[in-house]
Design an enzyme around this catalytic site. Structure first.
Site, short mmCIF file in Angstrom:
data_model
loop_
_atom_site.label_atom_id
_atom_site.label_comp_id
_atom_site.label_asym_id
_atom_site.label_seq_id
_atom_site.Cartn_x
_atom_site.Cartn_y
_atom_site.Cartn_z
N SER A 9 0.63 -1.16 -0.14
CA SER A 9 -0.08 0.15 0.01
C SER A 9 0.81 1.23 0.05
CB SER A 9 -0.92 -0.01 1.02
OG SER A 9 -1.33 1.26 1.75
N1 LIG Z 1 -6.01 8.65 2.02
C1 LIG Z 1 -5.97 7.61 2.68
C2 LIG Z 1 -5.85 6.34 1.91
C3 LIG Z 1 -6.00 4.99 2.76
C4 LIG Z 1 -6.51 3.56 1.75
O1 LIG Z 1 -7.34 3.83 0.95
N2 LIG Z 1 -6.20 2.63 2.28
C5 LIG Z 1 -6.64 1.51 1.67
C6 LIG Z 1 -5.54 0.35 1.34
S1 LIG Z 1 -4.30 1.25 0.26
C7 LIG Z 1 -7.74 0.78 2.41
O2 LIG Z 1 -7.42 0.70 3.55
N3 LIG Z 1 -8.84 0.21 2.16
C8 LIG Z 1 -9.75 -0.24 2.89
C9 LIG Z 1 -11.01 0.47 3.34
O3 LIG Z 1 -10.82 1.86 3.25
O4 LIG Z 1 -12.07 -0.15 3.74
C10 LIG Z 1 -4.33 7.54 3.35
O5 LIG Z 1 -3.63 8.48 2.38
O6 LIG Z 1 -4.02 7.06 4.19
#
Ligand SMILES: N[C@@H](CCC(=O)N[C@@H](CS)C(=O)NCC(=O)O)C(=O)O
Length: 209
Positions: A9
């Protein structure tokens, strides 16, 4: 401090590079999204928005990678170089961080994720918007060594995580020479660059499928 993450990620990699930069050790908690670990009640108690990266520092829980990296420098940085206190210098760093979140990374996701994760056809207009964002970054880097001036800041670490993800997707960076030369330098020199590279190899598996 506990760090809920996945190695591939991009936002998680930005946090790991920042932790390396300030010399903070993270207690890594691999969080398998495919298995729904982020939806378990114990994780939702830490982060009701159920996303990674999530940092828990002695009971203080924080998510959003750019908020986390700013916190790490403010709390644990030996000086303010990575996130300057001078209002105008900090404003430029913030501008680049918001550009990364809302434009650069967002446009990458808008173009590639429907193809990679939902097997949809590429949308040419979304590709153009993504490449326009790279062009903006190329302009920001025209007269400066780093993305927000002549010192390495957290904006470089956040944008390095993003641009290395463009590289994983085989976007041709040579058309953006300032970005390409900054990237080639930073991918070797940035604190925690090896962690970022290893994470990119994990992320590449999604693009190979
Ligand atoms: N804007 C956030 C994006 C975080 C994000 O999209 N994380 C994803 C994985 S890369 C995630 O956890 N997805 C699962 C969810 O949101 O339920 C950051 O920069 O931390």
């Amino acid at each position: 401090m506990d760090f809920y993450y996945l190695p591939g990620s991009a936002p998680c990699r930005a946090v790991q590079m920042t932790a390396a930069a300030v010399g903070v050790e993270l207690n890594l908690k691999l969080t398998n999204l495919m298995a729904g670990e982020h939806m378990k009640p114990e994780f939702l108690k830490l982060n009701p928005q159920h996303c990674i990266p999530t940092l828990v520092d002695n009971g203080f829980s924080l998510w959003e990678s750019r908020a986390i990296i700013a916190y790490l420098v403010e709390k644990y940085g030996k000086d303010d170089k990575l996130y300057p206190k001078d209002p105008q210098k900090r404003a430029v760093v913030n501008q680049r961080l918001y550009f990364d979140q809302g434009t650069l990374y967002q446009r990458f996701a808008d173009y590639f994720y429907p193809q990679v994760f939902a097997k949809q056809a590429p949308v040419p207009d979304n590709e153009k918007k993504m490449l326009d964002a790279l062009d903006f970054l190329n302009t920001f880097l025209k007269d400066s060594k780093y993305v927000a001036g002549d010192e390495l800041t957290i904006a470089d670490l956040s944008i390095l995580a993003t641009v290395s993800t463009f590289d994983v997707a085989k976007v041709d960076l040579s058309k953006y020479p300032n970005v390409a030369s900054w990237y080639e330098r930073l991918r070797k020199e940035a604190p925690g660059a090896d962690i970022n590279e290893a994470g990119c190899k994990e992320f590449a598996k999604y693009f190979e499928k």
